[in-house]
Design a protein around this motif. Structure first.
Motif, PDB file in Angstrom:
ATOM      1  N   PRO A 133      11.272  15.316   2.137  1.00 17.95           N
ATOM      2  CA  PRO A 133      10.634  13.928   2.361  1.00 17.95           C
ATOM      3  C   PRO A 133       9.321  14.059   2.469  1.00 17.95           C
ATOM      4  CG  PRO A 133      11.913  14.476   4.385  1.00 17.95           C
ATOM      5  CD  PRO A 133      11.982  15.701   3.194  1.00 17.95           C
ATOM      6  N   PRO A 134       8.493  12.945   1.889  1.00 19.20           N
ATOM      7  CA  PRO A 134       7.139  12.919   2.163  1.00 19.20           C
ATOM      8  C   PRO A 134       6.948  12.441   3.689  1.00 19.20           C
ATOM      9  CG  PRO A 134       7.786  11.316   0.764  1.00 19.20           C
ATOM     10  CD  PRO A 134       8.916  12.066   0.911  1.00 19.20           C
ATOM     11  N   THR A 135       5.602  12.199   3.878  1.00 22.09           N
ATOM     12  CA  THR A 135       5.282  11.759   5.210  1.00 22.09           C
ATOM     13  C   THR A 135       4.519  10.414   4.847  1.00 22.09           C
ATOM     14  OG1 THR A 135       3.333  13.082   5.214  1.00 22.09           O
ATOM     15  CG2 THR A 135       5.103  13.747   6.694  1.00 22.09           C
ATOM     16  N   ARG A 136       4.461   9.581   5.635  1.00 22.48           N
ATOM     17  CA  ARG A 136       3.520   8.240   5.205  1.00 22.48           C
ATOM     18  C   ARG A 136       2.713   7.900   6.387  1.00 22.48           C
ATOM     19  NH1 ARG A 136       6.863   4.414   1.539  1.00 22.48           N
ATOM     20  NH2 ARG A 136       8.348   5.637   0.742  1.00 22.48           N
ATOM     21  N   GLY A 137       1.715   7.345   6.115  1.00 23.46           N
ATOM     22  CA  GLY A 137       0.709   6.935   7.127  1.00 23.46           C
ATOM     23  C   GLY A 137       0.903   5.493   7.702  1.00 23.46           C
ATOM     24  N   GLU A 138       0.057   5.206   8.588  1.00 21.09           N
ATOM     25  CA  GLU A 138       0.313   3.865   9.196  1.00 21.09           C
ATOM     26  C   GLU A 138      -0.026   2.914   8.444  1.00 21.09           C
ATOM     27  OE1 GLU A 138       2.099   2.998  11.906  1.00 21.09           O
ATOM     28  OE2 GLU A 138       2.634   5.105  12.223  1.00 21.09           O
ATOM     29  N   VAL A 139       0.412   1.742   8.474  1.00 23.75           N
ATOM     30  CA  VAL A 139      -0.253   0.533   7.573  1.00 23.75           C
ATOM     31  C   VAL A 139      -0.776  -0.438   8.288  1.00 23.75           C
ATOM     32  CG1 VAL A 139       1.423   0.975   5.608  1.00 23.75           C
ATOM     33  CG2 VAL A 139       1.935  -0.551   7.332  1.00 23.75           C
ATOM     34  N   PRO A 140      -1.841  -1.225   7.915  1.00 27.22           N
ATOM     35  CA  PRO A 140      -2.415  -2.413   8.630  1.00 27.22           C
ATOM     36  C   PRO A 140      -1.439  -3.322   9.020  1.00 27.22           C
ATOM     37  CG  PRO A 140      -3.692  -1.586   6.628  1.00 27.22           C
ATOM     38  CD  PRO A 140      -2.471  -1.274   6.499  1.00 27.22           C
ATOM     39  N   ALA A 141      -1.593  -4.047  10.026  1.00 23.28           N
ATOM     40  CA  ALA A 141      -0.891  -5.204  10.364  1.00 23.28           C
ATOM     41  C   ALA A 141      -1.218  -6.289   9.341  1.00 23.28           C
ATOM     42  CB  ALA A 141      -1.328  -5.818  11.680  1.00 23.28           C
ATOM     43  N   PRO A 142      -0.136  -7.071   9.118  1.00 27.22           N
ATOM     44  CA  PRO A 142      -0.149  -8.392   8.228  1.00 27.22           C
ATOM     45  C   PRO A 142      -1.353  -9.086   8.659  1.00 27.22           C
ATOM     46  CG  PRO A 142       2.081  -8.016   8.977  1.00 27.22           C
ATOM     47  CD  PRO A 142       1.053  -7.065   9.780  1.00 27.22           C
ATOM     48  N   ALA A 193      12.599 -13.365  -5.135  1.00 29.79           N
ATOM     49  CA  ALA A 193      13.786 -12.529  -4.455  1.00 29.79           C
ATOM     50  C   ALA A 193      13.277 -11.559  -3.280  1.00 29.79           C
ATOM     51  CB  ALA A 193      14.185 -11.536  -5.638  1.00 29.79           C
ATOM     52  N   ARG A 194      11.638 -11.090  -4.001  1.00 29.90           N
ATOM     53  CA  ARG A 194      11.311 -10.331  -2.982  1.00 29.90           C
ATOM     54  C   ARG A 194      10.699 -10.931  -1.694  1.00 29.90           C
ATOM     55  NH1 ARG A 194       9.070  -7.561   0.399  1.00 29.90           N
ATOM     56  NH2 ARG A 194       7.249  -5.974  -0.156  1.00 29.90           N
ATOM     57  N   VAL A 195      10.255 -12.101  -1.651  1.00 31.74           N
ATOM     58  CA  VAL A 195      10.130 -12.895  -0.546  1.00 31.74           C
ATOM     59  C   VAL A 195      11.221 -13.120   0.418  1.00 31.74           C
ATOM     60  CG1 VAL A 195       9.152 -15.040   0.432  1.00 31.74           C
ATOM     61  CG2 VAL A 195       7.939 -13.940  -1.487  1.00 31.74           C
ATOM     62  N   GLU A 196      12.476 -13.503  -0.393  1.00 31.85           N
ATOM     63  CA  GLU A 196      13.543 -13.854   0.251  1.00 31.85           C
ATOM     64  C   GLU A 196      14.059 -12.538   0.971  1.00 31.85           C
ATOM     65  OE1 GLU A 196      15.585 -17.555  -2.282  1.00 31.85           O
ATOM     66  OE2 GLU A 196      15.816 -15.406  -2.986  1.00 31.85           O
ATOM     67  N   ALA A 197      14.033 -11.394   0.430  1.00 30.10           N
ATOM     68  CA  ALA A 197      14.240 -10.111   1.153  1.00 30.10           C
ATOM     69  C   ALA A 197      13.436  -9.744   2.285  1.00 30.10           C
ATOM     70  CB  ALA A 197      14.500  -9.213  -0.052  1.00 30.10           C
ATOM     71  N   ASP A 198      12.531 -10.284   2.613  1.00 32.34           N
ATOM     72  CA  ASP A 198      11.482  -9.789   3.312  1.00 32.34           C
ATOM     73  C   ASP A 198      10.781 -11.111   4.279  1.00 32.34           C
ATOM     74  OD1 ASP A 198       9.830  -8.863   5.259  1.00 32.34           O
ATOM     75  OD2 ASP A 198       8.360  -7.651   3.710  1.00 32.34           O
ATOM     76  N   PRO A 199      11.487 -11.531   5.425  1.00 31.28           N
ATOM     77  CA  PRO A 199      11.232 -12.596   6.090  1.00 31.28           C
ATOM     78  C   PRO A 199       9.594 -12.393   6.635  1.00 31.28           C
ATOM     79  CG  PRO A 199      13.328 -12.221   6.552  1.00 31.28           C
ATOM     80  CD  PRO A 199      12.763 -11.134   5.734  1.00 31.28           C
ATOM     81  N   GLU A 200       9.081 -11.179   7.028  1.00 32.21           N
ATOM     82  CA  GLU A 200       7.987 -10.955   7.489  1.00 32.21           C
ATOM     83  C   GLU A 200       6.718 -10.999   6.505  1.00 32.21           C
ATOM     84  OE1 GLU A 200       7.655 -10.928  10.571  1.00 32.21           O
ATOM     85  OE2 GLU A 200       9.759 -11.331  10.615  1.00 32.21           O
ATOM     86  N   LEU A 201       7.083 -11.136   5.129  1.00 37.00           N
ATOM     87  CA  LEU A 201       6.106 -10.811   4.236  1.00 37.00           C
ATOM     88  C   LEU A 201       5.028 -12.148   4.275  1.00 37.00           C
ATOM     89  CD1 LEU A 201       6.562  -9.696   0.412  1.00 37.00           C
ATOM     90  CD2 LEU A 201       5.068 -11.991   1.160  1.00 37.00           C
ATOM     91  N   SER A 202       3.802 -11.710   4.330  1.00 35.87           N
ATOM     92  CA  SER A 202       2.667 -12.733   4.390  1.00 35.87           C
ATOM     93  C   SER A 202       2.142 -13.071   2.994  1.00 35.87           C
ATOM     94  CB  SER A 202       1.448 -11.995   5.101  1.00 35.87           C
ATOM     95  OG  SER A 202       0.158 -12.522   5.010  1.00 35.87           O
ATOM     96  N   PRO A 203       1.949 -14.490   3.094  1.00 41.27           N
ATOM     97  CA  PRO A 203       1.283 -14.932   1.754  1.00 41.27           C
ATOM     98  C   PRO A 203       0.212 -14.348   1.559  1.00 41.27           C
ATOM     99  CG  PRO A 203       2.287 -16.583   2.994  1.00 41.27           C
ATOM    100  CD  PRO A 203       2.304 -15.629   3.905  1.00 41.27           C
TER     101      PRO A 203
END
Length: 846
Positions: A199-208, A235-245
């Protein structure tokens, strides 16, 4: 299919650094149902995106360039496009890059068997990539081999980005790690992870990012594609309540192709805005701050934008302060203007705008005019920074000075000098007369002046449109004309300026003005300048002091200049001002041109609006231009200081490109009133459908979140609809129904219920009697306009209408000659009312 985003700077790694830089996967797309090409981390979702390949949709999207292409080639294009979107790379932005294409060929066709690199070459050519290696491996080669070959080419500096894979496994987008970091791209995995069990490793992502009003930009080849994009995003927005506009908007603007032929823009500040707007876009409904390419409209030819600059009347307290605080570009240009004005006036430009104690108010003409000049010039600079540079400029009155400066004919210092002297001449003449505006033509005004014996006391001061004139002169005489016209039902009002600008009645110290402008040295313009003094294109080396002196006391030929711009191919007009005052005249002129030539009126858009939030109005104007075909840079000012992070988005819905055209329109536009009329509904149901259409469109114009808040019986004036919004409502309803509604729609039908009644009648004629009855509906609309104009009244009671009656009667006789050429003499003495009856009867029989 191109992008305005700059491609990252070329690699400056040394050969040794390039060789040592790791090769990484920045985008990945795989067909549905195949094993993961890169093993995900435990507990996380799959790496990259999954798509259901749609060769027919791809063929429809790319058109004749892929005619006869194999299913493998079309599927490869689908996967490559989706992988690029997953990487956040707009395909068209790679046109000038070194792009390597490495693919496994799984099937043979004559067109692709001519050389070993045929499939890779064809796919690269389909995407207009002109440079970079092309390698096609045989069907027995593993897909991992293409990734290894691509990685080697990247290490050796043979390409900047590489596409590698097959249609049976996955397609990856690969970059050197150093380049990916510099470009701010997300790294999915090292190249070695492709086909590996590790499996690959992933880096940190910025805060929303914090949520603020941002545009969500959708673009497709068809209305159905835009609707499908909206559904997938919802559908993408409904699946992710934390998604930022902000994240969603930034990702759409920077990682997706935005230049396709059907477009939508949603301006949203929070999750509720996003969901409501995307649902409306998916279902063909309406929502506040949702803008779409009109059904049946084309975005072709919308890219040549004229910057239009007005004079007095657009000012208001607090204008442009939001942009002064929010936009670095606007603020910097305003500061330039402040420095140019500083040695010329005893006040500070920015203090006046901000209402600082001790600063003069926006009242005296010698303060208002220089301030308006500065705001207009700065708004134009902001538009250029957003990709909407002028293809031509035109102004009316003071606006000509701003138009000349923006065109490059005058330096900012020269233009400021002219504006200040110009305003002082008018200030000295204050109290000597008055200016008024009226909704009639010059030919209709002149007999009124004759009948009232006001020749020499009231002068024609110009025309902004076919039925939008200015008149000026002695205060009492102008008041007389305004009251006379109002008594006849003609809209007219005094502008309360206290001076008779653009008439011989304006007193000007010519010697002082020419002395003050002697140092002005106009240069050839960088873009075409159209003069409202002469009414056409003007060589700007002639914009000396004498020109501006004539401008002060001569009539404004703005309508004539607009006609000249149209004839030269300029069909989109953007008023660059804190409040639109010329757009009504421009719209009238374009519609008059269309009535004669059959050409459709093009875009007429304002920038800001009195009392409204500047950033919201500005983004709305950008959206209106964009859906009409103008290329705007959504990554410039709209997101400055509020950038979001790049997130994964649904890929382009190629599967809907081959759907039936009618189905596409129905999907995007919803069930319109015409469709409901043909669905066997009762009269009551039909009436309800049209009322809901009017209610929803009015709610959109007034920006009500809930259309139910619109009361059908409440007058438009009581609802707060101003003149500009009335034009917008009429245009929206015309676009939605396909009817040519009268320009006086809300004046003649003062409630939403009355408008719905008119539209219902016109649509019923079309639906019940078929397409051939459409001219009858248009005749009804024509008759309504003639009634409103007074042309059907006895000419003896209204001398001003006589010339217009004669012109209209002549046009109708020409039409009747074409309908019944053998009977042309029969109509020679027919009255206007008789001609209307004859045309109506003739069309009903056809």
């Amino acid at each position: 299919m191109t992008s305005r985003l700059p491609w990252p700077e070329p690699d400056r790694d040394t050969d040794a650094d390039a060789a040592d830089s790791p090769i990484v996967i920045v985008g990945l797309a795989a067909p549905e149902g195949v094993p993961d090409a890169v093993r995900p981390v435990a507990g996380s979702g799959p790496v990259g995106v999954r798509v259901r390949c749609a060769p027919a949709g791809v063929a429809s999207f790319f058109g004749v360039s892929v005619r006869g292409a194999s299913g493998e080639r079309l599927s490869a294009l689908h996967l490559v496009w989706a992988a690029l979107e997953d990487a956040g790379i707009v395909p068209g932005s790679l046109d000038d890059a070194e792009v390597g294409v490495f693919l496994v060929r799984t099937e043979e066709r004559d067109e692709e068997a001519a050389g070993s690199d045929a499939l890779a070459t064809l796919v690269g050519d389909d995407l207009c990539w002109r440079r970079g290696p092309r390698v096609t491996l045989g069907a027995t080669a593993p897909t991992r081999a293409t990734v290894e070959s691509a990685a080697e080419h990247l290490r050796r500096g043979k390409c900047d980005v590489a596409v590698a894979g097959s249609v049976t496994d996955a397609v990856a987008i690969l970059r050197r790690g150093s380049t990916a970091v510099r470009a701010g791209e997300r790294v999915l995995a090292p190249a070695e992870a492709f086909g590996s069990d590790e499996p690959p490793t992933r880096g940190e992502v910025p805060a929303p990012s914090a949520a603020r009003l941002v545009p969500l930009v959708l673009s497709g080849r068809s209305d159905a594609a835009v609707a499908a994009l909206a559904r997938d995003l919802l559908a993408r927005v409904e699946a992710d309540p934390e998604l930022s506009p902000a994240d969603l908007g930034w990702s759409l603007a920077t990682t997706r192709t935005t230049g396709l032929g059907r477009r939508a823009v949603l301006l949203a500040a929070d999750r509720e805005d996003v969901m409501r707007g995307l649902r409306a876009a998916a279902e063909g409904g309406s929502a506040p701050l949702l803008f779409r390419t009109a059904s049946g409209a084309s975005v072709e030819g919308g890219g040549r934008v004229v910057h239009v600059f007005p004079g007095l009347g657009s000012q208001w307290r607090g204008m442009a302060l939001d942009l002064l605080d929010d936009s670095e570009v606007f603020r910097a240009r305003m500061e330039d203007c402040a420095r140019a004005l500083e040695p010329l006036v005893p006040w500070s430009l920015l203090d006046v705008l901000r209402g600082v104690p001790g600063a003069p108010a926006l009242e005296d003409v010698d303060v208002v005019l220089p301030v308006l000049f500065a705001v207009s010039v700065s708004l134009s600079a902001l538009w250029s920074a957003c990709g909407v540079a002028p293809a031509a400029t035109v102004g009316a009155s003071l606006g000509e000075i701003a138009a000349a400066q923006v065109a490059g004919a005058l330096t900012l210092a020269e233009a400021a000098q002219v504006a200040v002297l110009w305003s002082r001449m008018q200030a000295k003449a204050a109290g000597e007369g008055e200016l008024a505006a009226a909704a009639l033509s010059p030919d209709e005004l002149r007999p009124v002046l004759e009948a009232r014996h006001l020749r020499g006391r009231v002068h024609f001061a110009g025309a902004n449109g076919p039925r939008s004139v200015l008149l000026g002169g002695e205060h009492a005489a102008v008041t007389d004309v305004v009251e006379t016209l109002a008594a006849r039902g003609v809209p007219a009002k005094k502008l309360n300026l206290g001076l008779a600008a653009h008439t011989p009645g304006l007193s000007v110290d010519a010697a002082a003005f020419l002395t003050g402008t002697a140092a002005v040295a106009p240069a050839p313009a960088a873009v075409p300048f159209y003069s409202s003094l002469t009414g056409g294109a003007f060589e700007t080396t002639g914009l000396d002091g004498a020109y501006w002196l004539r401008n002060l006391t001569s009539e404004v030929r703005f309508e004539t200049a607009v006609r000249a711009l149209w004839a030269a191919g300029h069909h989109t007009f953007l008023e660059v001002s804190p409040h639109p005052v010329l757009l009504g005249g421009v719209q009238e002129t374009l519609e008059d041109i269309g009535a004669v030539t059959g050409a459709a009126a093009s875009g007429v858009v304002g920038t800001l609006r009195r009392g409204q939030d500047g950033v919201t109005e500005w983004l709305s104007a950008m959206a209106q231009l964009y859906v009409r075909g103008v290329a705007v840079d959504w990554t410039a000012a709209p997101f400055r200081g509020r950038e979001g992070r790049r997130i994964a988005l649904p890929t382009y819905p190629f599967g809907v490109e081959g759907t039936d055209r009618a189905q596409s329109a129905a999907t995007a536009q919803g069930t319109g009133p015409e469709a409901l009329f043909s669905a066997g509904l009762t009269a009551g149901e039909r009436s309800y459908a049209v009322e809901e259409l009017v209610r929803n469109q009015l709610a959109t114009v007034l920006r009500h979140d809930d259309p139910a808040a619109v009361a059908l019986e409440r007058g438009f004036l009581q609802s707060g609809l101003d003149s500009l919004q009335a034009v917008e409502l009429r245009n929206r309803l015309s676009e939605a129904t396909g009817l040519q509604l009268p320009t006086t729609l809300t004046f003649d039908h003062p409630t939403p219920a009355a408008v719905a009644g008119l539209i219902g009648e016109l649509l019923a004629v079309r639906t019940d009697q078929g397409p051939q009855s459409v001219p009858l509906a248009q005749l009804d609309a024509l008759e309504a306009e003639l009634l409103a104009s007074g042309l059907l009244r006895d000419g003896d009671d209204d001398p001003g209408s006589a010339p217009a009656r004669e012109r209209v009667a002549a046009r109708l006789r020409e039409l009747l000659d074409r309908l019944a050429p053998d009977e042309e003499d029969e109509f020679g003495d027919a009255s206007l009312e008789e001609l209307l009856d004859l045309v109506d009867d003739e069309l009903r029989q056809s």
